[in-house]
Write a protein that holds these residues in place. Structure first.
Motif, PDB file in Angstrom:
ATOM      1  N   PRO A   1       0.951  -1.150   0.023  1.00  0.00           N
ATOM      2  CA  PRO A   1      -0.107  -0.078  -0.091  1.00  0.00           C
ATOM      3  C   PRO A   1       0.823   1.148  -0.004  1.00  0.00           C
ATOM      4  O   PRO A   1       1.949   1.065   0.325  1.00  0.00           O
ATOM      5  CB  PRO A   1      -0.645   0.010   1.229  1.00  0.00           C
ATOM      6  CG  PRO A   1      -0.110  -1.145   1.954  1.00  0.00           C
ATOM      7  CD  PRO A   1       0.610  -1.958   1.306  1.00  0.00           C
ATOM      8  N   LYS A   2       0.277   2.368  -0.360  1.00  0.00           N
ATOM      9  CA  LYS A   2       0.970   3.853  -0.384  1.00  0.00           C
ATOM     10  C   LYS A   2       1.295   4.139   0.801  1.00  0.00           C
ATOM     11  O   LYS A   2       0.590   5.237   1.345  1.00  0.00           O
ATOM     12  CB  LYS A   2       0.276   4.745  -1.404  1.00  0.00           C
ATOM     13  CG  LYS A   2       1.196   5.817  -1.783  1.00  0.00           C
ATOM     14  CD  LYS A   2       0.454   6.455  -2.678  1.00  0.00           C
ATOM     15  CE  LYS A   2       1.552   7.867  -2.992  1.00  0.00           C
ATOM     16  NZ  LYS A   2       1.170   8.556  -4.093  1.00  0.00           N
ATOM     17  N   LYS A   3       2.209   3.665   1.576  1.00  0.00           N
ATOM     18  CA  LYS A   3       2.493   4.061   2.947  1.00  0.00           C
ATOM     19  C   LYS A   3       3.838   3.621   3.343  1.00  0.00           C
ATOM     20  O   LYS A   3       4.381   2.936   2.450  1.00  0.00           O
ATOM     21  CB  LYS A   3       1.589   3.286   3.899  1.00  0.00           C
ATOM     22  CG  LYS A   3       0.576   4.061   4.594  1.00  0.00           C
ATOM     23  CD  LYS A   3      -0.265   3.423   5.452  1.00  0.00           C
ATOM     24  CE  LYS A   3      -1.111   4.512   6.672  1.00  0.00           C
ATOM     25  NZ  LYS A   3      -1.780   3.780   7.809  1.00  0.00           N
ATOM     26  N   SER A   4       4.469   4.400   4.070  1.00  0.00           N
ATOM     27  CA  SER A   4       5.828   3.933   4.526  1.00  0.00           C
ATOM     28  C   SER A   4       6.007   3.134   5.868  1.00  0.00           C
ATOM     29  O   SER A   4       5.081   3.120   6.629  1.00  0.00           O
ATOM     30  CB  SER A   4       7.031   5.229   4.654  1.00  0.00           C
ATOM     31  OG  SER A   4       6.359   5.931   5.918  1.00  0.00           O
ATOM     32  N   TYR A   5       6.861   2.137   5.718  1.00  0.00           N
ATOM     33  CA  TYR A   5       6.709   1.147   6.891  1.00  0.00           C
ATOM     34  C   TYR A   5       8.495   1.102   7.236  1.00  0.00           C
ATOM     35  O   TYR A   5       9.319   1.075   6.420  1.00  0.00           O
ATOM     36  CB  TYR A   5       6.251  -0.315   6.265  1.00  0.00           C
ATOM     37  CG  TYR A   5       4.939  -0.351   6.161  1.00  0.00           C
ATOM     38  CD1 TYR A   5       3.982  -0.057   7.123  1.00  0.00           C
ATOM     39  CD2 TYR A   5       4.502  -0.143   4.741  1.00  0.00           C
ATOM     40  CE1 TYR A   5       2.564  -0.186   6.915  1.00  0.00           C
ATOM     41  CE2 TYR A   5       3.387   0.002   4.481  1.00  0.00           C
ATOM     42  CZ  TYR A   5       2.160  -0.065   5.637  1.00  0.00           C
ATOM     43  OH  TYR A   5       0.965  -0.021   5.178  1.00  0.00           O
ATOM     44  N   PHE A   6       8.610   0.870   8.484  1.00  0.00           N
ATOM     45  CA  PHE A   6       9.697   0.970   9.143  1.00  0.00           C
ATOM     46  C   PHE A   6       9.975  -0.202  10.112  1.00  0.00           C
ATOM     47  O   PHE A   6       9.621  -0.296  11.067  1.00  0.00           O
ATOM     48  CB  PHE A   6       9.995   2.147  10.047  1.00  0.00           C
ATOM     49  CG  PHE A   6      11.634   2.421  10.447  1.00  0.00           C
ATOM     50  CD1 PHE A   6      12.616   2.680   9.287  1.00  0.00           C
ATOM     51  CD2 PHE A   6      12.261   2.231  11.521  1.00  0.00           C
ATOM     52  CE1 PHE A   6      13.867   2.978   9.641  1.00  0.00           C
ATOM     53  CE2 PHE A   6      13.584   2.512  11.755  1.00  0.00           C
ATOM     54  CZ  PHE A   6      14.248   2.803  10.727  1.00  0.00           C
ATOM     55  N   GLY A   7      10.631  -1.312   9.488  1.00  0.00           N
ATOM     56  CA  GLY A   7      10.892  -2.660  10.371  1.00  0.00           C
ATOM     57  C   GLY A   7      12.304  -2.718  10.991  1.00  0.00           C
ATOM     58  O   GLY A   7      13.524  -2.286  10.316  1.00  0.00           O
ATOM     59  N   GLN A   8      12.325  -2.895  12.068  1.00  0.00           N
ATOM     60  CA  GLN A   8      13.635  -2.739  13.012  1.00  0.00           C
ATOM     61  C   GLN A   8      13.996  -4.356  13.555  1.00  0.00           C
ATOM     62  O   GLN A   8      13.004  -4.726  14.315  1.00  0.00           O
ATOM     63  CB  GLN A   8      13.618  -1.937  14.088  1.00  0.00           C
ATOM     64  CG  GLN A   8      13.151  -0.491  13.679  1.00  0.00           C
ATOM     65  CD  GLN A   8      13.098   0.390  14.939  1.00  0.00           C
ATOM     66  OE1 GLN A   8      14.279   0.775  15.363  1.00  0.00           O
ATOM     67  NE2 GLN A   8      12.102   0.733  15.470  1.00  0.00           N
ATOM     68  N   VAL A   9      15.090  -4.628  13.714  1.00  0.00           N
ATOM     69  CA  VAL A   9      15.489  -5.684  14.383  1.00  0.00           C
ATOM     70  C   VAL A   9      16.960  -5.416  15.017  1.00  0.00           C
ATOM     71  O   VAL A   9      17.628  -4.587  14.475  1.00  0.00           O
ATOM     72  CB  VAL A   9      15.397  -7.009  13.647  1.00  0.00           C
ATOM     73  CG1 VAL A   9      14.262  -7.608  12.917  1.00  0.00           C
ATOM     74  CG2 VAL A   9      16.686  -6.863  12.224  1.00  0.00           C
ATOM     75  N   GLU A  10      17.217  -6.216  16.106  1.00  0.00           N
ATOM     76  CA  GLU A  10      18.577  -6.087  16.596  1.00  0.00           C
ATOM     77  C   GLU A  10      19.410  -7.133  15.833  1.00  0.00           C
ATOM     78  O   GLU A  10      19.276  -8.341  16.196  1.00  0.00           O
ATOM     79  CB  GLU A  10      18.451  -6.323  17.973  1.00  0.00           C
ATOM     80  CG  GLU A  10      19.629  -6.147  18.965  1.00  0.00           C
ATOM     81  CD  GLU A  10      19.819  -4.661  19.100  1.00  0.00           C
ATOM     82  OE1 GLU A  10      19.095  -3.912  19.268  1.00  0.00           O
ATOM     83  OE2 GLU A  10      21.221  -4.556  19.370  1.00  0.00           O
ATOM     84  N   THR A  11      20.299  -6.648  15.218  1.00  0.00           N
ATOM     85  CA  THR A  11      21.196  -7.622  14.577  1.00  0.00           C
ATOM     86  C   THR A  11      22.264  -7.994  15.449  1.00  0.00           C
ATOM     87  O   THR A  11      22.287  -7.541  16.523  1.00  0.00           O
ATOM     88  CB  THR A  11      21.879  -7.298  13.073  1.00  0.00           C
ATOM     89  OG1 THR A  11      22.835  -6.145  13.196  1.00  0.00           O
ATOM     90  CG2 THR A  11      20.704  -6.845  12.217  1.00  0.00           C
ATOM     91  N   ALA A  12      23.333  -8.711  15.194  1.00  0.00           N
ATOM     92  CA  ALA A  12      24.678  -8.968  15.813  1.00  0.00           C
ATOM     93  C   ALA A  12      25.166  -7.563  16.105  1.00  0.00           C
ATOM     94  O   ALA A  12      26.100  -7.426  17.035  1.00  0.00           O
ATOM     95  CB  ALA A  12      25.241  -9.858  15.130  1.00  0.00           C
ATOM     96  N   ARG A  13      24.923  -6.530  15.217  1.00  0.00           N
ATOM     97  CA  ARG A  13      25.852  -5.403  15.369  1.00  0.00           C
ATOM     98  C   ARG A  13      25.103  -4.004  15.838  1.00  0.00           C
ATOM     99  O   ARG A  13      25.613  -3.163  16.152  1.00  0.00           O
ATOM    100  CB  ARG A  13      26.670  -5.114  14.054  1.00  0.00           C
ATOM    101  CG  ARG A  13      27.654  -5.993  13.775  1.00  0.00           C
ATOM    102  CD  ARG A  13      28.154  -5.803  12.398  1.00  0.00           C
ATOM    103  NE  ARG A  13      29.079  -7.018  12.361  1.00  0.00           N
ATOM    104  CZ  ARG A  13      28.809  -8.326  12.504  1.00  0.00           C
ATOM    105  NH1 ARG A  13      27.650  -8.799  12.499  1.00  0.00           N
ATOM    106  NH2 ARG A  13      29.520  -9.453  12.593  1.00  0.00           N
ATOM    107  N   GLY A  14      23.623  -4.211  15.949  1.00  0.00           N
ATOM    108  CA  GLY A  14      22.880  -3.144  16.241  1.00  0.00           C
ATOM    109  C   GLY A  14      21.526  -3.340  15.596  1.00  0.00           C
ATOM    110  O   GLY A  14      21.431  -3.954  15.059  1.00  0.00           O
ATOM    111  N   ILE A  15      20.955  -1.921  15.627  1.00  0.00           N
ATOM    112  CA  ILE A  15      19.611  -1.826  15.096  1.00  0.00           C
ATOM    113  C   ILE A  15      19.801  -1.667  13.703  1.00  0.00           C
ATOM    114  O   ILE A  15      20.350  -0.876  12.975  1.00  0.00           O
ATOM    115  CB  ILE A  15      18.824  -0.633  15.713  1.00  0.00           C
ATOM    116  CG1 ILE A  15      18.658  -0.745  17.167  1.00  0.00           C
ATOM    117  CG2 ILE A  15      17.479  -0.600  14.904  1.00  0.00           C
ATOM    118  CD1 ILE A  15      18.158   0.155  18.154  1.00  0.00           C
TER     119      ILE A  15
END
Lengths: 221, 157, 382, 355
Positions: free
Chosen positions: C311-325
């Motif tokens: 859809p015409k929207k923005s999304y921000f997915g975050q995860v904690e990887t081995a080095r940070g966000i």
């Protein structure tokens, strides 16, 4: 005693409205000259004991001597090294040339070329796979509705020319066995079977290198 | 929008009334007029009740049809445990924006990246050079109208 | 002790006295301890580093531009090639954003397997870092020990996902494969093995007086500076800030497992070192809690060839990887291909920390600091 | 048992004709060269095997049985490699540097007492000579780094210079302890003085302390981890020999390995009794059993143990930082060395030997 205290320093930190349990890193301690000298030397000797243990235990050595152990070397069954069409014992594959894998491929490594079969239906002519651009993401295998593709573990695919990494995967052109069996019209079935018999078999994956192509074969024919 | 986000929004609006909610985002997002950007950002960081001390990310979006660049800043506040998206729009013809590198030092490099790929000129930036590409690269690759004769396009029939 | 600086000033003030000169050295793009094609221009004064100027772009592949031509499922395999040591987490970040956009509900089996695989990936990443840190500080042997144990984990991942490094395992809507029948058994074996080996690591390196001297009070990053530089992950936690997305905004099944967040106190290289070593233990703790009760269910909740129209929207997915966000910003526009994809890579922010903390230290300190920042260069350049 | 010492130089001196003198001269040179090249090969191979086994690897396995011919294969490879010299290098010095390095090692080989009968020359100021000539080795490293016209090489050379000169001090202090104990500067007499027992055991504690100091200092002098700052691969890419390739690089390599052998030989000579079998004071029966093994075997056995120790240390520890290296020398080793020397003089004065 020693440079590092062994006890765990637990704590909590508040970020926002959450309490987070933490473990604090211990600081290496340094005290008097003789304390440092004693524990410093001790720590070095302890380290040397670890390495000596490995030196005297050949069972811990892990080297694999690759070209010599080819016979024993077995890749895991899911290992992704080479895209192949699945062939049954009679040498038939399931690919209908539906091009779903073609459109699912992120870097255009797969090119499915169709042709019109004798019954007017689309059927596979050539299935071309470019290993040189392939990233082995497995999406083609995942999306295939006919379960025609699989990734195999044949990883020794190095060649001296990049152009040799373009393969044709299907050994014959034409309709699949399934489609022929499904067709009710006996006339068209005969027609299909006829085309099926005259198929040409190829042995293994065929590199498609044509030296007159400028640069690298780009999959467009 | 949760209750906490509503309070944060009202707090921001009390300092600058031109701030509006950005509907085009999946998360909590506000839109600021570009000339007020630095002022709002400074307020977001310095205000004790907000304290958005961390600039997580900065990026730009090219809206070619609308003739606009959208600048997006992702901020994080330890005090509120809240991420906020601050967006601002600048005209595509005159892509100038004010630098926030004085507020968050990391913005210096994030803005360099955006400059490199979008050609947005940051006013008051200490060292605006290309970051990834060579210094003599022509054009800004992430713009929608960027064309490169060597670019390999996916050929779909 | 005589301050070198004052001595130098005295030398320069005396007419006809000794003169020292600052000089520039290029560290990289081909240098053993920049771990890839990072180039640091160093302004040196003898052995002392005066200024560090990173020069990037040697492995810039324009992943963000390529991703604008691909659909949500296809982007995932590109993220493998960013931070190749935490590829499972990278895949997860994209999947999170796409799943948020399409409002896909996952079943607990998928979430649990994702968490286990991500933690295995974190352990192998930290093990590799541990070995490479040894090599950077001159202890070559640790490199082989770290790799030996990491190999066992990559073997597990290979058996389940078919790849060792670029997994492409976590897909929007689920997983590429179900876990292999041997998965649970082998994970348990590795955990038992690692528990012994970690003690060995402690004796070999952590307790070693030379290593402690090399890392103690080197490259001090205060928490204020770390926050203002936007650094995350073990770098930020080493500075004493317990920011961990797994605790803060639990994704997967992190909300239901118990683990501690290791933090440092001073923010020097030692703290960062110790935080990473402790994170291996905490990851093992997480896996131990999950491995015995993986719920039943499907491993993919949607058809593999389903169209992913964003859809015409923005999304921000975050995860904690081995080095940070790792943040993935996806702006959709009613098409399969996103309008804009941006990766907020943890290494990008962590890299610039070096410009703040390295000056004033010795050349060898710079190497130690770089090593404890644990940079993966392809993730910076993207 | 009385030991009859006869060196090649002695034999040449006692020769009756010029031809005989010439023959002994040639013998001495050939023996020196043979030792240098042979040790280079053996140590190269054993270093690689040992480091591999410590690191859970197999090491060279392909050339010959278990890779026994690997050093020779490498030597041949290096021989045929292109010999590059940087454009703005100081050509003469650049070419000379590896030879100077090798020369220094060669000069020490001359004095090593392998056994009572195998020694090229026995100088009456042997200890002074060894200390002086080993200082000469720094020159090769320094010149190599300087002439390469490369900042990394330069840094490596400067580090090496500072480090080797400093550690020379501690090494010589430790040697002085033995000189005090054995009351001679002549290497053969140092060995003979240990007939009652090796100094590391016979001199109470001070022998051991001096031995450890000498071990650490010589570890630093031959630029091995934890003191390999001059090469410091992860810091200086390759340090002083960054620009060297082919045969010249091989010479540096050879010098490094032979240096390790020489340092071990010196440590054995001064602290572990050289070729002297393991004796315990007046226990004649025990001593006679020990004497059954020829002194040459004793010497080589002891050297092997010390060389193994050097390798073991190298493949275990991380590298020190330059200021820590200096701290270790000036603030730890040197004070201990001086105190040890003082205590040794007390030991000698009061005749406090253990047996």
């Amino acid at each position: 005693m020693g440079f590092l205290s062994r006890e765990k320093i637990s704590g909590t930190q508040v970020v926002g409205d959450k309490r987070i349990s933490t473990v604090q890193a211990p600081r290496p301690q340094r005290k008097s000259f003789f304390f440092n000298l004693y524990f410093g030397t001790l720590s070095l000797l302890k380290g040397m004991r670890v390495t000596a243990r490995y030196f005297f235990r050949p069972s811990t050595w892990v080297t694999q001597q690759y070209p010599e152990n080819r016979q024993e070397l077995k890749m895991f069954e899911r290992y992704r090294a080479e895209l192949t069409l699945k062939y049954d014992e009679n040498g038939y594959h399931n690919c209908t040339g539906c091009k779903i894998c073609d459109s699912a491929c992120p870097n255009n490594s797969i090119k499915v070329i169709d042709r019109e079969g004798p019954s007017g239906k689309q059927e596979i002519d050539r299935y071309i796979w470019r290993m040189d651009t392939c990233t082995f993401c497995n999406l083609c295998v995942m999306v295939c509705p006919h379960d025609a593709l699989e990734m195999t573990g044949r990883f020794e695919s190095s060649v001296l020319d990049r152009r040799l990494l373009v393969y044709q995967l299907n050994r014959y052109a034409g309709a699949t066995k399934k489609n022929i069996e499904k067709s009710k019209d006996s006339e068209s079935k005969d027609l299909l079977l006829k085309s099926f018999e005259s198929r040409t078999f190829y042995e293994g994956a065929i590199p498609l290198s044509t030296s007159d192509e400028k640069g690298i074969f780009d999959g467009r024919i | 929008m949760s209750e906490r986000e509503a309070t944060i929004f009202s707090l921001i609006q009390s300092c600058c009334s031109e701030v509006i909610l950005n509907e085009g985002s999946g998360s909590f997002s506000i839109q600021v007029p570009s000339e007020k950007l630095v002022f709002v950002m400074e307020h977001l960081k310095k205000s004790e009740s907000l304290a958005f001390v961390m600039l997580l990310d900065h990026l730009a979006v090219d809206w070619k049809e609308m003739g606009e660049f959208e600048l997006v800043y992702q901020l994080y506040s330890f005090k509120l445990d809240q991420r906020i998206e601050v967006t601002t729009k600048i005209p595509r013809a005159i892509p100038n924006a004010h630098s926030v590198s004085r507020i968050w030092p990391i913005a210096e490099w994030q803005e360099r990246e955006v400059y490199d790929l979008f050609g947005i000129y940051y006013i008051n930036h200490p060292d605006l050079r290309r970051l990834f590409l060579e210094d003599d690269w022509k054009g800004f690759p992430l713009r929608k109208d960027y064309e490169d004769p060597f670019m390999l396009e996916l050929v779909k029939e | 002790m005589i301050e070198v600086g004052s001595l130098k000033a005295r030398m320069e003030s005396t007419p006809g006295g000794l003169k020292t000169e600052e000089y520039f050295v290029n560290m990289g793009p081909q240098h053993p301890s920049t771990h890839g094609v990072l180039r640091l221009v160093l302004k040196m004064d003898g052995e002392t580093v005066r200024e560090v100027i990173p020069v990037l772009g040697y492995i810039h592949r324009s992943i963000e531009k390529i991703a604008e031509h691909l659909n949500g499922r296809q982007i995932v395999h590109l993220t493998d090639r960013m931070d190749y040591l935490s590829s499972a987490m990278n895949n997860w970040a994209v999947s999170l954003a796409v799943e948020e956009a399409l409002q896909i509900e996952l079943n607990p089996r998928i979430e649990t397997i994702r968490t286990i695989v991500a933690e295995l990936e974190r352990i192998q990443s930290h093990l590799l870092w541990w070995g490479v840190l040894g090599i950077d500080l001159g202890a070559v042997t640790t490199f082989f020990y770290g790799f030996r144990d990491r190999e066992m984990i990559t073997d597990i991942l290979e058996e389940t996902t078919g790849a060792r490094l670029t997994l492409n395992y976590i897909q929007p809507g689920g997983l590429m494969f179900d876990i292999h029948p041997h998965f649970v058994k082998r994970v348990k074996e590795v955990l038992a093995h690692l528990k012994i080996k970690i003690c060995e690591y402690e004796t070999l390196l952590s307790e070693n007086v030379i290593l402690q001297n090399r890392l103690r009070n080197v490259g001090i990053l205060t928490s204020e500076k770390a926050i203002s530089m936007g650094s995350t992950g073990p770098v930020l936690r080493g500075s004493g800030v317990a920011l961990d997305l797994r605790k803060q905004k639990p994704y997967g099944v992190y909300g239901s497992v118990e683990f501690d967040v290791p933090v440092g106190s001073v923010g020097d290289s030692w703290d960062r070192y110790w935080v990473r070593v402790e994170e291996i233990r905490q990851s093992m703790r997480i896996i131990e809690q999950l491995i015995d009760n993986i719920p039943e269910g499907k491993f993919m909740v949607m058809k593999p060839a389903k169209k992913l129209t964003l859809p015409k929207k923005s999304y921000f997915g975050q995860v904690e990887t081995a080095r940070g966000i790792l943040g993935v910003y996806i702006q959709g526009c009613e098409k399969e291909e996103p309008h804009r994809v941006h990766f907020r890579s943890p290494n990008f922010n962590n890299l610039w920390v070096i410009t703040q903390i390295a000056p004033g230290g010795k050349m060898a300190d710079l190497v130690a600091t770089l090593s404890t920042l644990d940079l993966v260069i392809p993730d910076i350049d993207r | 048992m009385s030991w009859e010492i006869q060196t090649i130089a002695d034999r040449a001196a006692g020769a009756t004709s010029m031809a005989e003198v010439g023959a002994y001269l040639v013998l001495g040179v050939v023996l020196g060269l043979a030792i240098v090249s042979l040790m280079g090969l053996i140590l190269n191979y054993s270093e690689r095997k040992i480091c591999a086994h410590i690191q859970c690897r197999l090491g060279p396995m392909r050339v010959g049985f278990h890779g026994l011919l690997q050093p020779i294969a490498d030597g041949v490879k290096l021989l045929f490699k292109e010999d590059i010299s940087p454009r703005n290098a100081d050509r003469l010095v650049y070419i000379m540097a590896p030879f100077i390095s090798l020369l220094a090692t060669f000069l020490i080989v001359v004095t090593v007492p392998f056994s009572p009968l195998v020694q090229i020359a026995d100088l009456n100021i042997g200890v002074v000579y060894v200390a002086a000539v080993s200082g000469f080795g720094v020159l090769g490293v320094l010149l190599a780094g300087w002439s390469s016209n490369n900042k990394w090489s330069m840094m490596g050379a400067m580090r090496a210079g500072a480090q080797m000169v400093s550690y020379e001090l501690s090494a010589v202090l430790a040697l002085l302890t033995v000189v005090l104990l054995s009351q001679s500067l002549k290497l053969s007499e140092v060995v003979l003085s240990q007939e009652q027992g090796w100094w590391i055991f016979r001199a109470p504690v001070v022998g051991l302390v001096a031995c450890v100091i000498f071990f650490v200092a010589s570890c630093a002098e031959i630029n091995r981890t934890p003191f390999d700052l001059a090469e410091g691969e992860s810091e200086l890419t390759a340090g002083f020999h960054t620009e060297y390739s082919g045969l010249r690089f091989a010479l540096f390599f050879l010098a490094e390995f032979v240096n390790m052998f020489l340092v071990s030989a010196m440590l054995v000579t001064f602290f572990l009794g050289g070729w002297m079998p393991f004796h315990l004071g007046g226990l004649t029966g025990f001593n006679e059993v020990m004497d059954l093994l020829p002194p040459g075997i004793w010497f080589l056995g002891k050297v092997t143990v010390v060389v193994l120790l050097f390798m073991w240390v190298r493949w275990t520890f991380p590298r020190l930082r330059i200021d820590q290296v200096m701290n270790l020398e000036w603030k730890i080793l040197l004070p201990i060395g001086f105190a040890n020397l003082f205590l040794t003089s007390i030991v000698v004065l009061l005749d406090l030997y253990l047996f």
